[in-house]
Design an enzyme around this catalytic site. Structure first.
Site, short mmCIF file in Angstrom:
data_model
loop_
_atom_site.label_atom_id
_atom_site.label_comp_id
_atom_site.label_asym_id
_atom_site.label_seq_id
_atom_site.Cartn_x
_atom_site.Cartn_y
_atom_site.Cartn_z
N VAL A 30 -73.25 43.08 75.83
CA VAL A 30 -74.38 43.97 76.48
C VAL A 30 -74.83 45.48 76.04
CG1 VAL A 30 -74.34 44.50 78.88
CG2 VAL A 30 -73.15 42.38 78.40
N CYS A 31 -75.70 45.68 75.91
CA CYS A 31 -76.03 47.48 76.40
C CYS A 31 -75.96 48.23 77.34
CB CYS A 31 -76.66 48.12 74.94
SG CYS A 31 -77.93 49.34 75.32
N LEU A 32 -75.27 48.06 77.95
CA LEU A 32 -75.36 49.19 79.43
C LEU A 32 -74.32 50.61 79.36
CD1 LEU A 32 -76.32 48.69 82.29
CD2 LEU A 32 -74.50 47.62 82.86
#
Length: 184
Positions: free
Chosen positions: A112-114
């Site tokens: 996840v790119c957060l």
């Protein structure tokens, strides 16, 4: 804060019982205590839920289900695993998406790119903040900082095709050469 005092009091009682010949007691780390507090104070939208597949004794590993009520991912169900370090909140939880999803900010391996899970993590943030951040990824996918570059390019250049691809993936089908199991 009262909940924290109750936890400490219970730990003291258990420790006293253990010294009197009772069963040994596992001492909770500061990270476990903080996580217990965070979970007890969760204020999630109705489209999010939390579960503990290993039982309530393992607070450090849990799952969050997100079912967006609008946007491209409307009515899909997306499950995320959380692994929380004993040094939490000084280290962000490790979050993976178990549901294979066509999304610019989630790759096919579930990474996840957060930003708040990486460089923008601060100890004042909590589990509630992370869950809202994940929820926001489904209501406003971001093509500017992608993990899935193909999905990001389609979102940026052809939003109608992106919407078609998301629907195809969520209903169980191929997008390009990649098969996505049904998540609706």
């Amino acid at each position: 804060m009262i909940g924290l005092f109750k936890v400490k009091e219970k730990q003291r009682e258990q420790a006293q019982n253990a010294t009197r010949g009772g069963a040994s007691v596992k001492k909770q780390s500061a990270g476990e205590l903080r996580l217990h507090k965070d979970i007890s104070e969760l204020n999630l939208p109705s489209s999010c839920s939390i579960s503990f597949p290993n039982g309530k004794d393992d607070l450090m590993n849990f799952e969050v289900s997100i079912k967006p009520d609008d946007g491209y991912y409307h009515n899909g169900t997306f499950v995320f695993t959380f692994q929380v370090s004993p040094v939490y909140p000084h280290e962000a939880p490790k979050v993976k998406c178990k549901t294979k999803v066509y999304h610019p900010n989630i790759d096919l391996e579930g990474n996840v790119c957060l930003n708040i899970l990486r460089e923008d993590w601060k100890p004042v943030l909590n589990i509630n903040t992370v869950i809202y951040g994940l929820f926001h990824l489904f209501t406003e996918p971001n093509s500017e900082d992608p993990l899935n570059h193909d999905a990001a390019a389609v979102l940026r250049d052809n939003p109608k095709l992106f919407e078609t691809n998301v629907r195809r993936a969520m209903t169980g089908g191929y997008v390009g050469q990649t098969f996505f199991p049904r998540c609706i």
